[in-house]
Enzyme design. Structure first.
Site, short mmCIF file in Angstrom:
data_model
loop_
_atom_site.label_atom_id
_atom_site.label_comp_id
_atom_site.label_asym_id
_atom_site.label_seq_id
_atom_site.Cartn_x
_atom_site.Cartn_y
_atom_site.Cartn_z
N GLU A 168 17.76 6.86 -8.40
CA GLU A 168 16.81 7.15 -9.48
C GLU A 168 15.49 6.41 -9.29
O GLU A 168 14.67 6.35 -10.21
CB GLU A 168 17.43 6.78 -10.84
CG GLU A 168 18.65 7.62 -11.19
CD GLU A 168 19.25 7.26 -12.54
OE1 GLU A 168 18.48 6.94 -13.46
OE2 GLU A 168 20.49 7.29 -12.67
N ASP A 406 30.28 9.34 -14.21
CA ASP A 406 29.08 8.51 -14.10
C ASP A 406 29.31 7.22 -13.33
O ASP A 406 30.44 6.74 -13.20
CB ASP A 406 28.61 8.17 -15.52
CG ASP A 406 27.11 7.96 -15.62
OD1 ASP A 406 26.45 7.86 -14.56
OD2 ASP A 406 26.59 7.91 -16.74
N GLU A 455 23.27 14.31 -10.78
CA GLU A 455 22.05 13.64 -11.22
C GLU A 455 21.31 13.19 -9.97
O GLU A 455 20.74 14.00 -9.27
CB GLU A 455 22.37 12.48 -12.16
CG GLU A 455 21.13 11.89 -12.83
CD GLU A 455 21.42 10.63 -13.61
OE1 GLU A 455 20.67 10.33 -14.55
OE2 GLU A 455 22.39 9.92 -13.29
N GLU A 461 15.95 10.64 -19.03
CA GLU A 461 16.56 9.51 -19.72
C GLU A 461 15.84 8.20 -19.42
O GLU A 461 16.04 7.20 -20.11
CB GLU A 461 18.04 9.40 -19.35
CG GLU A 461 18.31 9.06 -17.91
CD GLU A 461 19.80 9.02 -17.59
OE1 GLU A 461 20.24 8.02 -17.02
OE2 GLU A 461 20.51 9.99 -17.90
#
Length: 653
Positions: A168, A406, A455, A461
């Site tokens: 990310e 997750d 993801e 988010e």
């Protein structure tokens, strides 16, 4: 003495002959002749990549270092085989196209030592892989992936300081000359700009029983780097493990197998990065015979908005409880949304997947969801799933339709195998999977198409950390290799200079029209509506548009595209076309004239469009909805403000 000299001379001639015999040269051209990979066998296996007259990468070399030898060092060629393939692929989850033409030329080089290297040349790029045929198990100590650039290139990449990463990180944009061994490594994919004509997207496909590849800069190119195989673990909270001991190898695997594809998408037109299907073309075929139960779609998600619907129709205390989730189900049912996602809090604890939170009553919600034609997706930590693989049968008995798993945050061999073990067991129980805290798509989603999204992206988010300046790269890099769970759909939108956000009043950076366009531009088999049902009811005309956008497509056409600046994409499902456009903060306003020649000739279309309002450059929620008719020979003029967007649906009249 004469005999000795004669023998020595003969030996020398034989040695020279053998050396020359091993210095073989091969070429593989793309079907259209625009791309070429040139292979030279010498002390190593070398290859160069040429596009047109431009050499993009030269004197690259590859090898596979095993515990008992180095495959690719001083290669001894036995046979070679070349040919052409033309076939049609029909992906179960068609994210770009329902049918894909797969045409390429190939070369397979078989070497002494029971291994081969296969090269493929497509019109859109080049790929290669190792193939071994050895007995028993082998230990792979390292893989040499070395690519050399002939000049200073610009590289767009996600840099990380550790193999433990959720992928990310924000993109960095650096020159290859300064990206060296002392700098941080990068996850895949990366986008390389030759600064002349071409861009190169580097990634991998058919990743199985092997670690995911990372890249390090060399100062004049890139080289692969891999996490070692973990051997021993220790506790690290409720959603992770500490690696206490690693092997000296990156993989222990079967000796007869195909290794992952290393691929390069090559284009001088950024539109083709968006349209490319290279991961699919190199992925294994589906292992599932019955795929009728796999239903991609949209989902209402409570975490981003804090599970706090409010207003005159909310006569209960909102939060993670039965009444709130029933409210989400009612909302989903009203707008034809297939699923709701129940994130952390649906269970009594994150470590026990069998004991629901009594305030939530999962069983009643599953029953109520079936009544309303809305499926339930449950969130879990990867560690809990790993310790309770039998939960998929339990969830099937409960009536759960999908799981969101997750915090994997790793891509070593053990974790790569975990991904495959999970989707295989989930498929056995007809449950789909969405991986969060995940690495990028690498072909498993085609082998097990119940894996409908990942993801592995800096998504919404991240709140203030999610800016259009970064997100506009996604169609060209992250989304260009596979599905991406970004979680769009904010109804509170702000420009960055006035941004304030905190749950439950979560907000996004970018305009309202930008948010609507994301549902068209970004690809995901599970596309979330991240905001509060209360706001979706209040903004009904926007919600009507969002929930009309499909998650799978028959055709994709990039209309206007410049990596990192803007992307305008047209997508067709059946007879209906959608267009989404997004842009960064680089210009106060951008204007485009869109040619509609992709529409059916002779047909008229009703257009419903959403565009940035006159004040959207400051008040990002300002938008205009318009209705008009067009034909295929018309031109539509659009404008997008900074961090703005444009979205429309075209319906045959």
């Amino acid at each position: 003495m004469k005999n000795i000299k004669l023998f020595a001379g003969l030996f020398f001639l034989i040695a020279v002959y053998n050396l020359q015999a091993q210095k073989a040269n091969f070429e593989v051209n793309s079907p259209n002749g625009a791309l070429k990979v040139s292979i030279t066998l010498a002390d190593k296996i070398y290859y160069s990549i040429t596009a047109g007259k431009e050499v993009l990468a030269e004197k690259n070399h590859l090898s596979l270092l095993l515990s008992d030898g180095n495959l690719g060092l001083n290669p001894k060629l036995i046979t070679s085989k070349s040919g052409k393939v033309n076939e049609i692929l029909k992906p179960v989850i068609p994210l770009k196209f329902s049918t894909v033409s797969n045409s390429y030329q190939y070369l397979i080089l078989n070497f002494k030592g029971n291994y081969a290297v296969e090269f493929r040349a497509f019109d859109e790029g080049i790929a290669y892989r190792f193939i071994t045929s050895k007995r028993g198990e082998i230990e792979v100590l390292n893989e040499n992936f070395t690519v050399n650039f002939p000049s200073d290139y610009l590289v767009h990449l996600q840099q990380t300081g550790s193999f433990k990463t959720s992928s990310e990180e924000e993109y960095s944009h650096i020159n290859s000359s300064v990206w060296n061994s002392s700098a941080k490594m990068s996850t895949l994919p990366i986008l390389v700009d030759s600064k002349k004509q071409y861009k190169i997207l580097i990634s991998e496909s058919d990743l199985s029983d092997y670690p995911g590849m990372f890249l390090k800069g060399t100062g004049n190119g890139v080289t692969g780097i891999f996490p070692k195989t973990p051997l021993d673990f220790g506790p690290d909270g409720d959603r992770s493990l500490k690696i206490l001991k690693e092997a000296d190898y990156i993989a222990k695997t079967t000796g007869t197998r195909n290794f992952p594809w290393r691929y390069f998408v090559i284009t001088k037109n950024d539109k083709e990065l968006i349209e490319n299907t290279m991961t699919l073309k190199l992925a294994p075929k589906s292992e599932l015979k019955d795929v009728s139960w796999i239903k991609p779609g949209q989902a209402s998600w409570e975490w981003w908005n804090g599970a706090t619907p409010y207003g005159p129709d909310v006569n209960f205390v909102s939060g993670y409880n039965l009444n709130t989730y029933k409210y989400y189900i009612d909302f989903a049912s009203k707008f034809g949304i297939k699923y709701i996602i129940m994130d952390e809090g649906w269970a009594k604890s994150t470590t026990d997947p069998y004991s629901p939170n009594p305030d939530v009553d999962v069983h009643e919600l599953i029953r109520y969801g079936k009544e309303k034609n809305v499926g339930i997706v449950l969130w879990l930590t990867w560690l809990t799933v790993d310790k309770n693989m039998e939960l998929f049968k339990t969830f099937k008995d409960w009536g759960v339709t999908g799981v969101k798993i997750d915090f994997m945050d790793r891509s070593d061999q053990v974790m790569v195998n975990y991904y495959e073990k999970v989707v295989k067991e989930a498929a056995r129980n007809q449950i789909f999977v969405d991986f969060h805290g995940a690495f990028k798509p690498s072909g498993l989603e085609y082998k097990y198409p119940n894996l409908i999204s990942y993801e592995g992206v800096r998504g919404m988010e991240q709140m203030e950390g999610c800016k259009p300046d970064n997100s506009v790269y996604f169609p060209f890099i992250r989304n260009a290799v596979g599905p991406m769970d970004y979680t769009p759909g904010a109804m509170i939108s702000m420009q960055p200079e006035v941004y304030r956000s905190e749950r439950p009043n979560s907000a996004s950076i970018g305009t309202r029209a930008y948010q609507l366009a994301l549902f068209v531009v970004f690809e995901s088999g599970l596309q979330m509506l991240a905001d509060n049902p209360t706001l979706y009811y209040r903004e009904k005309e926007c919600t009507d548009f969002i929930t009309s956008v499909p998650t799978i497509w028959d055709e994709t056409i990039a209309l206007e595209a410049k990596a990192g600046q803007y992307a305008i994409v047209a997508k067709r499902k059946g007879a209906k076309w959608f267009i989404g456009g997004i842009t960064n903060s680089g210009e106060k306003e951008r204007s485009f004239k869109l040619n509609l020649n992709f529409l059916k000739a002779g047909k008229s279309y009703k257009v419903t469009s959403f565009e940035d309002g006159i004040n959207a450059g400051y008040q990002a929620m300002d938008y205009r909805r318009k209705n008009y008719d067009v034909k295929s020979n018309d031109i539509v003029e659009i404008k997008m403000v900074k961090n703005g967007g444009w979205a429309a649906v075209f319906e045959e009249i």
